[in-house]
Write a protein that holds these residues in place. Structure first.
Motif, PDB file in Angstrom:
ATOM      1  N   TYR A  75       0.845  -1.185   0.000  1.00  0.00           N
ATOM      2  CA  TYR A  75       0.000   0.000   0.000  1.00  0.00           C
ATOM      3  C   TYR A  75       0.886   1.243   0.000  1.00  0.00           C
ATOM      4  CZ  TYR A  75      -4.245  -2.661   0.702  1.00  0.00           C
ATOM      5  OH  TYR A  75      -5.314  -3.511   0.531  1.00  0.00           O
ATOM      6  N   TYR A  76       0.575   2.142  -0.929  1.00  0.00           N
ATOM      7  CA  TYR A  76       1.353   3.363  -1.094  1.00  0.00           C
ATOM      8  C   TYR A  76       0.518   4.589  -0.765  1.00  0.00           C
ATOM      9  CZ  TYR A  76       4.547   0.421  -3.806  1.00  0.00           C
ATOM     10  OH  TYR A  76       5.408  -0.564  -4.213  1.00  0.00           O
ATOM     11  N   CYS A  77       1.103   5.454   0.005  1.00  0.00           N
ATOM     12  CA  CYS A  77       0.496   6.759   0.241  1.00  0.00           C
ATOM     13  C   CYS A  77       0.804   7.654  -0.952  1.00  0.00           C
ATOM     14  CB  CYS A  77       1.056   7.349   1.532  1.00  0.00           C
ATOM     15  SG  CYS A  77       0.365   8.953   1.982  1.00  0.00           S
ATOM     16  N   TRP A  78      -0.161   8.424  -1.362  1.00  0.00           N
ATOM     17  CA  TRP A  78      -0.014   9.344  -2.503  1.00  0.00           C
ATOM     18  C   TRP A  78      -0.538  10.704  -2.102  1.00  0.00           C
ATOM     19  CZ3 TRP A  78      -4.206  11.857  -4.642  1.00  0.00           C
ATOM     20  CH2 TRP A  78      -3.946  12.618  -5.798  1.00  0.00           C
ATOM     21  N   GLY A  79       0.125  11.734  -2.621  1.00  0.00           N
ATOM     22  CA  GLY A  79      -0.358  13.076  -2.378  1.00  0.00           C
ATOM     23  C   GLY A  79      -0.073  13.976  -3.563  1.00  0.00           C
ATOM     24  N   ASN A  80      -0.970  14.911  -3.770  1.00  0.00           N
ATOM     25  CA  ASN A  80      -0.763  15.921  -4.793  1.00  0.00           C
ATOM     26  C   ASN A  80      -0.460  17.234  -4.097  1.00  0.00           C
ATOM     27  OD1 ASN A  80      -1.890  18.233  -6.667  1.00  0.00           O
ATOM     28  ND2 ASN A  80      -1.316  16.503  -7.953  1.00  0.00           N
ATOM     29  N   GLY A  81       0.776  17.677  -4.286  1.00  0.00           N
ATOM     30  CA  GLY A  81       1.209  18.906  -3.654  1.00  0.00           C
ATOM     31  C   GLY A  81       1.609  19.938  -4.685  1.00  0.00           C
ATOM     32  N   ARG A  82       0.849  21.020  -4.765  1.00  0.00           N
ATOM     33  CA  ARG A  82       1.157  22.107  -5.700  1.00  0.00           C
ATOM     34  C   ARG A  82       1.324  21.592  -7.123  1.00  0.00           C
ATOM     35  NH1 ARG A  82       5.262  24.951  -1.377  1.00  0.00           N
ATOM     36  NH2 ARG A  82       3.687  26.112  -0.248  1.00  0.00           N
ATOM     37  N   GLY A  83       0.429  20.694  -7.494  1.00  0.00           N
ATOM     38  CA  GLY A  83       0.393  20.212  -8.866  1.00  0.00           C
ATOM     39  C   GLY A  83       1.291  19.035  -9.177  1.00  0.00           C
ATOM     40  N   ARG A  84       2.033  18.568  -8.197  1.00  0.00           N
ATOM     41  CA  ARG A  84       2.922  17.435  -8.415  1.00  0.00           C
ATOM     42  C   ARG A  84       2.482  16.246  -7.577  1.00  0.00           C
ATOM     43  NH1 ARG A  84       9.175  18.822  -8.079  1.00  0.00           N
ATOM     44  NH2 ARG A  84       9.160  16.637  -8.699  1.00  0.00           N
ATOM     45  N   ASP A  85       2.727  15.057  -8.127  1.00  0.00           N
ATOM     46  CA  ASP A  85       2.396  13.832  -7.424  1.00  0.00           C
ATOM     47  C   ASP A  85       3.596  13.341  -6.626  1.00  0.00           C
ATOM     48  OD1 ASP A  85       0.320  12.417 -10.077  1.00  0.00           O
ATOM     49  OD2 ASP A  85      -0.148  13.798  -8.449  1.00  0.00           O
ATOM     50  N   TYR A  86       3.304  12.898  -5.429  1.00  0.00           N
ATOM     51  CA  TYR A  86       4.341  12.353  -4.565  1.00  0.00           C
ATOM     52  C   TYR A  86       3.882  11.011  -4.026  1.00  0.00           C
ATOM     53  CZ  TYR A  86       6.178  17.106  -4.692  1.00  0.00           C
ATOM     54  OH  TYR A  86       6.660  18.327  -5.107  1.00  0.00           O
ATOM     55  N   TRP A  87       4.869  10.136  -3.769  1.00  0.00           N
ATOM     56  CA  TRP A  87       4.581   8.781  -3.303  1.00  0.00           C
ATOM     57  C   TRP A  87       5.400   8.440  -2.074  1.00  0.00           C
ATOM     58  CZ3 TRP A  87       0.836   5.958  -5.750  1.00  0.00           C
ATOM     59  CH2 TRP A  87       0.429   6.395  -7.010  1.00  0.00           C
ATOM     60  N   GLY A  88       4.795   7.644  -1.210  1.00  0.00           N
ATOM     61  CA  GLY A  88       5.551   7.056  -0.118  1.00  0.00           C
ATOM     62  C   GLY A  88       6.278   5.818  -0.601  1.00  0.00           C
ATOM     63  N   GLN A  89       7.014   5.208   0.314  1.00  0.00           N
ATOM     64  CA  GLN A  89       7.840   4.058  -0.049  1.00  0.00           C
ATOM     65  C   GLN A  89       7.054   2.764  -0.045  1.00  0.00           C
ATOM     66  OE1 GLN A  89       7.719   5.384   2.926  1.00  0.00           O
ATOM     67  NE2 GLN A  89       7.571   3.680   4.368  1.00  0.00           N
ATOM     68  N   GLY A  90       5.865   2.778   0.516  1.00  0.00           N
ATOM     69  CA  GLY A  90       5.017   1.592   0.540  1.00  0.00           C
ATOM     70  C   GLY A  90       5.117   0.826   1.838  1.00  0.00           C
ATOM     71  N   THR A  91       4.009   0.206   2.200  1.00  0.00           N
ATOM     72  CA  THR A  91       3.971  -0.651   3.376  1.00  0.00           C
ATOM     73  C   THR A  91       3.213  -1.926   3.016  1.00  0.00           C
ATOM     74  OG1 THR A  91       3.417  -0.738   5.745  1.00  0.00           O
ATOM     75  CG2 THR A  91       1.870   0.438   4.337  1.00  0.00           C
ATOM     76  N   GLN A  92       3.767  -3.041   3.436  1.00  0.00           N
ATOM     77  CA  GLN A  92       3.207  -4.338   3.048  1.00  0.00           C
ATOM     78  C   GLN A  92       2.022  -4.703   3.938  1.00  0.00           C
ATOM     79  OE1 GLN A  92       4.376  -6.659   0.505  1.00  0.00           O
ATOM     80  NE2 GLN A  92       2.375  -7.543   0.987  1.00  0.00           N
ATOM     81  N   VAL A  93       0.949  -5.119   3.305  1.00  0.00           N
ATOM     82  CA  VAL A  93      -0.202  -5.674   4.011  1.00  0.00           C
ATOM     83  C   VAL A  93      -0.368  -7.117   3.552  1.00  0.00           C
ATOM     84  CG1 VAL A  93      -2.699  -5.587   4.297  1.00  0.00           C
ATOM     85  CG2 VAL A  93      -1.359  -3.470   4.314  1.00  0.00           C
ATOM     86  N   THR A  94      -0.308  -8.030   4.499  1.00  0.00           N
ATOM     87  CA  THR A  94      -0.473  -9.447   4.215  1.00  0.00           C
ATOM     88  C   THR A  94      -1.704  -9.957   4.946  1.00  0.00           C
ATOM     89  OG1 THR A  94       1.929  -9.708   3.995  1.00  0.00           O
ATOM     90  CG2 THR A  94       0.621 -11.715   4.298  1.00  0.00           C
ATOM     91  N   VAL A  95      -2.593 -10.612   4.225  1.00  0.00           N
ATOM     92  CA  VAL A  95      -3.820 -11.146   4.813  1.00  0.00           C
ATOM     93  C   VAL A  95      -3.787 -12.659   4.628  1.00  0.00           C
ATOM     94  CG1 VAL A  95      -6.329 -11.048   4.875  1.00  0.00           C
ATOM     95  CG2 VAL A  95      -5.017  -9.039   4.162  1.00  0.00           C
ATOM     96  N   SER A  96      -3.568 -13.340   5.729  1.00  0.00           N
ATOM     97  CA  SER A  96      -3.397 -14.788   5.642  1.00  0.00           C
ATOM     98  C   SER A  96      -3.683 -15.422   6.985  1.00  0.00           C
ATOM     99  CB  SER A  96      -1.973 -15.126   5.206  1.00  0.00           C
ATOM    100  OG  SER A  96      -1.755 -16.524   5.232  1.00  0.00           O
TER     101      SER A  96
END
Length: 113
Positions: free
Chosen positions: A91-112
């Motif tokens: 799962y990645y966090c995303w944000g639009n800041g002043r017209g630009r897209d930014y991404w987080g590094q991601g965090t793993q979600v495991t459902v088992s």
């Protein structure tokens, strides 16, 4: 420096819950949201919340996931309930800041079990 830093991923049994958090810094963000990417699949939008708090969800998660934001803390959250194995992804966090897209590094979600 613009940063989006996720936390809260992990392993959970089917039917369980997780809460993802994302700390946004370095810009003024309008929309904030969460994407996910499972192995062999394209990245997909899970939920997004605008600066005016309009919300959109992926149909597959409606009624189970809730996105929220705390503008004072520059945080966005994803509460995930009734998790299914098919929700497993990075799962990645995303944000639009002043017209630009930014991404987080991601965090793993495991459902088992």
């Amino acid at each position: 420096q613009v940063q989006l830093v996720e936390s809260g991923g992990g392993l959970v049994q089917p039917g369980g819950s997780l809460r993802l958090s994302c700390a946004a810094s370095g810009s003024i963000f309008g929309a904030l949201g969460w994407y996910r990417q499972a192995p062999g699949k394209q990245r997909e939008l899970v939920a997004v919340i605008s600066g005016g708090s309009s919300i959109h969800y992926l149909d597959l998660v409606k009624g189970r996931f809730t996105i929220s934001r705390d503008n004072a803390k520059n945080m966005v959250y994803l509460q995930m309930n009734s998790l299914k194995p098919e929700d497993a992804a990075v799962y990645y966090c995303w944000g639009n800041g002043r017209g630009r897209d930014y991404w987080g590094q991601g965090t793993q979600v495991t459902v088992s079990s």
